[in-house]
Design a protein around this motif. Structure first.
Motif, PDB file in Angstrom:
ATOM      1  N   LEU A  42       0.823  -1.209   0.000  1.00 42.69           N
ATOM      2  CA  LEU A  42       0.000   0.000   0.000  1.00 42.69           C
ATOM      3  C   LEU A  42       0.858   1.261   0.000  1.00 42.69           C
ATOM      4  O   LEU A  42       0.531   2.249  -0.679  1.00 42.69           O
ATOM      5  CB  LEU A  42      -0.930  -0.004   1.218  1.00 42.69           C
ATOM      6  N   LEU A  43       1.965   1.255   0.722  1.00 42.28           N
ATOM      7  CA  LEU A  43       2.862   2.409   0.725  1.00 42.28           C
ATOM      8  C   LEU A  43       3.444   2.647  -0.659  1.00 42.28           C
ATOM      9  O   LEU A  43       3.531   3.792  -1.127  1.00 42.28           O
ATOM     10  CB  LEU A  43       3.981   2.212   1.749  1.00 42.28           C
ATOM     11  N   ASP A  44       3.850   1.578  -1.344  1.00 41.01           N
ATOM     12  CA  ASP A  44       4.383   1.719  -2.709  1.00 41.01           C
ATOM     13  C   ASP A  44       3.325   2.285  -3.646  1.00 41.01           C
ATOM     14  O   ASP A  44       3.609   3.154  -4.491  1.00 41.01           O
ATOM     15  CB  ASP A  44       4.863   0.361  -3.229  1.00 41.01           C
ATOM     16  N   HIS A  45       2.103   1.807  -3.513  1.00 41.03           N
ATOM     17  CA  HIS A  45       1.008   2.295  -4.359  1.00 41.03           C
ATOM     18  C   HIS A  45       0.739   3.779  -4.104  1.00 41.03           C
ATOM     19  O   HIS A  45       0.561   4.565  -5.046  1.00 41.03           O
ATOM     20  CB  HIS A  45      -0.249   1.471  -4.072  1.00 41.03           C
TER      21      HIS A  45
ATOM     22  N   ARG B  70      -2.365  11.943   3.637  1.00 45.99           N
ATOM     23  CA  ARG B  70      -2.753  11.585   5.005  1.00 45.99           C
ATOM     24  C   ARG B  70      -2.712  10.066   5.193  1.00 45.99           C
ATOM     25  O   ARG B  70      -2.194   9.569   6.202  1.00 45.99           O
ATOM     26  CB  ARG B  70      -4.153  12.127   5.279  1.00 45.99           C
ATOM     27  N   GLN B  71      -3.243   9.324   4.222  1.00 42.16           N
ATOM     28  CA  GLN B  71      -3.194   7.865   4.304  1.00 42.16           C
ATOM     29  C   GLN B  71      -1.758   7.365   4.352  1.00 42.16           C
ATOM     30  O   GLN B  71      -1.418   6.459   5.125  1.00 42.16           O
ATOM     31  CB  GLN B  71      -3.908   7.255   3.092  1.00 42.16           C
ATOM     32  N   PHE B  72      -0.917   7.972   3.529  1.00 43.08           N
ATOM     33  CA  PHE B  72       0.490   7.562   3.478  1.00 43.08           C
ATOM     34  C   PHE B  72       1.165   7.781   4.824  1.00 43.08           C
ATOM     35  O   PHE B  72       1.884   6.907   5.329  1.00 43.08           O
ATOM     36  CB  PHE B  72       1.214   8.348   2.378  1.00 43.08           C
ATOM     37  N   GLU B  73       0.936   8.955   5.429  1.00 40.98           N
ATOM     38  CA  GLU B  73       1.568   9.265   6.706  1.00 40.98           C
ATOM     39  C   GLU B  73       1.084   8.321   7.799  1.00 40.98           C
ATOM     40  O   GLU B  73       1.866   7.887   8.656  1.00 40.98           O
ATOM     41  CB  GLU B  73       1.294  10.718   7.093  1.00 40.98           C
ATOM     42  N   GLU B  74      -0.213   8.003   7.794  1.00 44.05           N
ATOM     43  CA  GLU B  74      -0.739   7.087   8.801  1.00 44.05           C
ATOM     44  C   GLU B  74      -0.070   5.717   8.696  1.00 44.05           C
ATOM     45  O   GLU B  74       0.333   5.134   9.700  1.00 44.05           O
ATOM     46  CB  GLU B  74      -2.250   6.953   8.657  1.00 44.05           C
TER      47      GLU B  74
ATOM     48  N   ALA C  85       2.697  10.139  16.081  1.00 37.92           N
ATOM     49  CA  ALA C  85       2.735   8.677  16.118  1.00 37.92           C
ATOM     50  C   ALA C  85       1.390   8.072  15.765  1.00 37.92           C
ATOM     51  O   ALA C  85       1.308   6.947  15.271  1.00 37.92           O
ATOM     52  CB  ALA C  85       3.176   8.199  17.503  1.00 37.92           C
ATOM     53  N   LEU C  86       0.320   8.839  16.021  1.00 38.97           N
ATOM     54  CA  LEU C  86      -1.018   8.374  15.658  1.00 38.97           C
ATOM     55  C   LEU C  86      -1.388   8.774  14.231  1.00 38.97           C
ATOM     56  O   LEU C  86      -2.511   8.552  13.793  1.00 38.97           O
ATOM     57  CB  LEU C  86      -2.052   8.952  16.631  1.00 38.97           C
ATOM     58  N   GLY C  87      -0.449   9.392  13.525  1.00 40.57           N
ATOM     59  CA  GLY C  87      -0.685   9.752  12.128  1.00 40.57           C
ATOM     60  C   GLY C  87      -1.334  11.096  11.928  1.00 40.57           C
ATOM     61  O   GLY C  87      -1.781  11.412  10.830  1.00 40.57           O
ATOM     62  N   GLU C  88      -1.394  11.924  12.975  1.00 36.88           N
ATOM     63  CA  GLU C  88      -2.101  13.191  12.863  1.00 36.88           C
ATOM     64  C   GLU C  88      -1.120  14.353  12.691  1.00 36.88           C
ATOM     65  O   GLU C  88      -0.210  14.529  13.489  1.00 36.88           O
ATOM     66  CB  GLU C  88      -2.969  13.428  14.102  1.00 36.88           C
ATOM     67  N   THR C  89      -1.314  15.136  11.630  1.00 37.74           N
ATOM     68  CA  THR C  89      -0.457  16.298  11.376  1.00 37.74           C
ATOM     69  C   THR C  89      -1.255  17.593  11.309  1.00 37.74           C
ATOM     70  O   THR C  89      -0.663  18.667  11.335  1.00 37.74           O
ATOM     71  CB  THR C  89       0.307  16.123  10.053  1.00 37.74           C
TER      72      THR C  89
END
Length: 692
Positions: free
Chosen positions: A21-24, A47-51, A234-238
């Motif tokens: 999924l990260l590669d995609h 956002r999905q990538f960072e999470e 760490a929870l993916g929130e920026t």
């Protein structure tokens, strides 16, 4: 061993799928966005990538086995299955289907047969704890073994996530609605900060439009913000801005301290109305205006000016009303110029009618022309020509100088300084202040104090920006734009240690979140601020009235029972009306106390800290002392945090050395401060008390 192997096999699959999924997502993000819709889509993909990227540690931490045979693994971020029609491979902890992991009990299994806590280190499963939900085992804690293991871990000086060990009363607050103010009362060690930060992550996941507005997290001190700094990333929130009330107003900086007496006066809600009255007095009063344009004088009568003011001012800030009025002024002057020109032309026409008639009778016939317009035909300005005239007037330096003299642009800092330094103005606009209180305020030295920032924020809002701010150009991240824009409207605000906020600081919060979507967590019994509030109702009456919802955290997870047993008499002397939280764990270490001679206190502190550090290697030790002793202790303990009770608020260490408890108790609101100081440790409390 079978369970470990089973979970390791699943983790291997999940890790491989996460990499796919990260590669995609990398490939999709590499494509350039060409329009607003595509840019919005890319923000979602980023956002999905960072999470997923940040979920390397804790990709899975739990599992639910349903009574129907369904098995769901739960992790820090959701991981889609390769089959788009299948259930997620890993369920995001914030998803509704994951909630039984935090709330199911043997009495209320919620359709679950078993809860499993999975402990990992990197990509390796290192432990499994099973908790039957069929009534054969279990107490009042969810995942008790995993929770107590986490609580016994050494402290590192940084807060970590707790998504694998959240308890039911915590989860209830995390997932509560966000349509209005929620105030959470919780004693020390109940997880107030954990709840507040995980609530941010939950709200951003559940209400994704909040990511476009950002969430503001207000903490009590820079040290506290550093302590919690890794949790939300760490929870993916920026899409989060972290600040204190002192740093919330862009460009304003606290440069001096102030007495508690002055701080209490400046924190009162009365300043909001006083500043509104003062700024309203700065608006110009309608009168006849005489302006010069192109060498001619033009007069706007008082009634016309009053009408323009009446339409420009209501509901607007000082500078926004000024801008609206100036636009009308330019139009009124353009109309006056056109009318005066028309009147002059009419006078000229009356004098030359006979001459023009004779000219027409003597003129030779010729082709008629009808291609001229506006003043070329009859001397009257067309709408286009009047608009051009208005633009020329708007650019005229002389007109701008006239406007500035009649309705000047005002600097918030200079305006507030004038107000606070003038006793006559304070008497007029803040009549509730006594003569002594006015003398305190007007006698302040130069520079801004913490109490001034809330007043400066209020007057900056009442004045408004002299020019419209453009939030673009500060980078793509919404948090960057929000951080730099004073009047940014946040989707949600979280206030930690909310009991410390003054009434004027609460106004700062409401200005940034007019929807009142606010979560405030704190312990009214730990309040040390200069205000006199002893209940939440008193603390928020001036700003929220009765339009707020209360919640309570009742279980102390951090502080051992041995320490909590010391707090009863302290709370009583602090005037508390609350039941202290119930400690659920024991460290087995009885708090100790040593009485030393005053001149031996520093040496005794050095020895005691060395002993504690030896016992708690790999963990942390903190020192709490009265304000007057901090400097001396810091000099002999340079590599250990030596803090006042106020500075220690919200922090925790494996071991705490409390120095001169009587000295802390003697400080303003000292029993509240002593309550804070006693409850900072997770394992051991030592006390040094100088002899009388």
């Amino acid at each position: 061993m079978r369970a470990l192997a089973e979970e390791q096999q699943f983790l291997d699959v999940a890790v491989a799928r996460r990499e796919e999924l990260l590669d995609h997502l990398r490939a999709e993000l590499a494509a350039a966005a060409t329009d607003a819709l595509e840019k919005a889509r890319q923000r979602g993909l980023r956002r999905q990538f960072e999470e997923l990227r940040r979920a390397a540690e804790g990709l899975i931490f739990g599992r639910l086995d349903g009574l129907d045979g369904a098995v769901r693994h739960i992790g820090r971020a959701g991981v889609r299955a390769a089959d788009e029609n299948a259930d997620p491979l890993v369920l995001d902890w914030r998803a509704p289907a994951a909630r039984p992991f935090y709330t199911a009990t043997a009495r209320e299994p919620q359709g679950q047969a078993r809860r499993r806590h999975v402990r990992t280190s990197g990509n390796e499963v290192v432990g499994v704890d099973d908790e039957p939900l069929d009534g054969s085992a279990g107490g009042d804690l969810v995942g008790e073994g995993a929770l107590l293991a986490a609580l016994d871990e050494r402290r590192t000086g940084r807060m970590t996530t707790a998504i694998s060990t959240l308890q039911r009363e915590q989860d209830d607050i995390i997932r509560a609605g966000a349509s209005g103010p929620l105030i959470v009362q919780g004693g020390p060690g109940t997880g107030k900060t954990v709840v507040a930060l995980h609530r941010v992550a939950y709200l951003l996941f559940t209400h994704q439009h909040l990511a476009d507005q950002a969430v503001l997290v207000l903490g009590p001190s820079p040290r506290f913000l550093e302590y919690i700094g890794r949790v939300l990333p760490a929870l993916g929130e920026t899409a989060v801005v972290a600040a204190t009330c002192d740093t919330l107003l862009p460009g304003a900086r606290v440069s001096r301290a102030e007495s508690r007496a002055v701080s209490e006066v400046k924190g009162r809600a009365l300043w909001q109305q006083a500043l509104q009255g003062y700024v309203s007095s700065l608006f110009p009063v309608a009168r006849e205006l005489r302006l010069r344009w192109a060498g001619e004088f033009y007069t706007l009568d008082a009634a016309t000016v009053r009408q323009a003011l009446d339409s420009a001012v209501p509901g607007k800030s000082y500078h926004r009303a000024r801008s609206a009025f100036v636009e009308q002024l330019h139009q009124l002057l353009a109309d006056a110029v056109a009318e005066q020109r028309e009147a002059l032309l009419q006078q000229m026409e009356e004098g030359y009618e006979e001459l023009l008639a004779r000219f027409d009778r003597g003129a030779k016939p010729g082709p008629e022309r009808f291609d001229a317009t506006g003043s070329d035909v009859d001397g009257l300005l067309s709408e286009e020509e009047i608009e051009e005239l208005r633009e020329r007037i708007a650019e005229d330096a002389a007109i701008a100088r006239f406007v500035e003299s009649w309705w000047p642009v005002r600097d918030p800092e200079a305006t507030l300084r004038r107000f606070l330094g003038d006793g006559a103005l304070l008497t007029r606009f803040a009549p509730a202040l006594t003569a002594g209180e006015i003398a305190l305020v007007t006698g302040e030295p130069s520079g801004w104090s913490s109490g001034d920032i809330a007043l400066l924020d209020a007057i900056a809002d009442l004045l408004g920006d002299a020019e419209n701010q453009d939030p673009r150009g500060y980078g793509d991240e919404v948090a960057d734009r929000a951080r730099r824009q004073r009047d940014w409207t946040y989707g949600h605000v979280v206030v930690d240690e909310a009991q410390e906020l003054s009434e004027m600081q609460w106004h700062m919060v409401l200005r940034r979140c007019p929807s009142r979507s606010i979560t405030a967590v704190g312990d009214i019994d730990q309040a040390e601020a200069s205000h006199r509030h002893t209940s939440w109702a008193e603390a928020v009456r001036a700003t929220l009235g009765q339009r707020w919802t209360g919640a309570e955290l009742t279980i102390c997870y951090r502080t051992p029972r041995e320490v909590m047993e010391l707090t009863g008499p302290v709370l009583a002397k602090a005037g508390s009306h609350n039941t202290p939280p119930r400690a659920v764990r024991s460290s087995g270490i009885v708090p100790w106390e040593r009485v030393v001679k005053p001149d031996e206190l520093l040496d005794a502190a050095v020895r005691a800290v060395a002993e504690l550090r030896e016992r708690w290697q790999g963990g942390t030790v903190g020192v709490v002392a009265p304000v007057a002793r901090v400097a001396g202790l810091t000099a002999v303990l340079p590599d250990v945090p030596v803090l006042t009770a106020t500075q220690a608020k919200g922090l925790e260490w494996d071991a705490t050395l409390l120095i001169d408890a009587d000295g802390i108790a003697a400080e303003p609101r000292g029993w509240n401060g002593l309550y804070v100081a006693l409850t900072r440790c997770t394992q051991e409390l030592g006390r040094l008390q100088p002899s009388p």
